[in-house]
Design a protein around this motif. Structure first.
Motif, PDB file in Angstrom:
ATOM      1  N   THR A 108       0.843  -1.194   0.000  1.00 27.66           N
ATOM      2  CA  THR A 108       0.000   0.000   0.000  1.00 27.66           C
ATOM      3  C   THR A 108       0.878   1.243   0.000  1.00 27.66           C
ATOM      4  N   LYS A 109       0.258   2.375  -0.364  1.00 26.59           N
ATOM      5  CA  LYS A 109       0.975   3.654  -0.370  1.00 26.59           C
ATOM      6  C   LYS A 109       0.337   4.560   0.669  1.00 26.59           C
ATOM      7  N   PRO A 110       1.120   5.464   1.270  1.00 28.35           N
ATOM      8  CA  PRO A 110       0.516   6.408   2.212  1.00 28.35           C
ATOM      9  C   PRO A 110      -0.386   7.397   1.469  1.00 28.35           C
ATOM     10  N   SER A 114      -1.838  12.049   4.687  1.00 33.09           N
ATOM     11  CA  SER A 114      -0.847  11.602   5.674  1.00 33.09           C
ATOM     12  C   SER A 114       0.546  12.102   5.301  1.00 33.09           C
ATOM     13  N   GLN A 115       0.852  12.147   4.009  1.00 33.49           N
ATOM     14  CA  GLN A 115       2.141  12.689   3.564  1.00 33.49           C
ATOM     15  C   GLN A 115       2.247  14.175   3.911  1.00 33.49           C
TER      16      GLN A 115
END
Length: 137
Positions: A108-110, A114-115
């Motif tokens: 998964t990717k953030p 959230s980044q």
């Protein structure tokens, strides 16, 4: 017969159980009575399905010898029957652990938010640390 799960069982004739003297403290009784159990189970010669055999032989477990024999020593209890049950239970848990198939991990990717939060936090921390510098006039 040692039942592992539905449809999978190990016949009693494939499990070799020997009574041996237990180690450690126990007074005079420990020298006279063979209450510990030494269980041996040959994976290659067993009637387990090939998937189970393959996974058991692939395990990095100190209880499995190079020859593909599972050796379990049970000496926790004072009676031979309880140690026998303990050894069979350990064998059952070892084989059951191999039966489970692990769920495949999906990478998964953030999220964007959230980044952004992470970068905002870094900026704020950097500003706080900058304020700790020497004061020049």
């Amino acid at each position: 017969m040692l039942h592992i799960c539905v449809g999978v069982a190990i016949p009693a004739r494939e499990i070799e159980i020997n009574a041996i003297r237990a180690q450690g403290a126990g007074g005079q009784n420990v020298n006279k009575v063979s209450s510990a159990i030494h269980l041996r189970f040959d994976i290659g010669a067993s009637s387990l399905p090939d998937l189970y055999k393959e996974r058991l032989l692939g395990l990095r477990d100190q209880r499995i010898s190079k020859d593909g024999v599972i050796v379990i020593k049970a000496q926790q209890h004072r009676s031979r029957e309880k140690n026998r049950e303990e050894a069979l239970q350990r064998l059952r848990e070892l084989v059951r652990g191999v039966a489970l198939t692990r769920k495949k991990r999906r990478p998964t990717k953030p999220t964007r938010s959230s980044q952004r939060k992470r970068l905002d936090h870094k900026t704020r921390r950097g500003a706080v640390k900058l304020m700790r510098g020497k004061v020049t006039e």
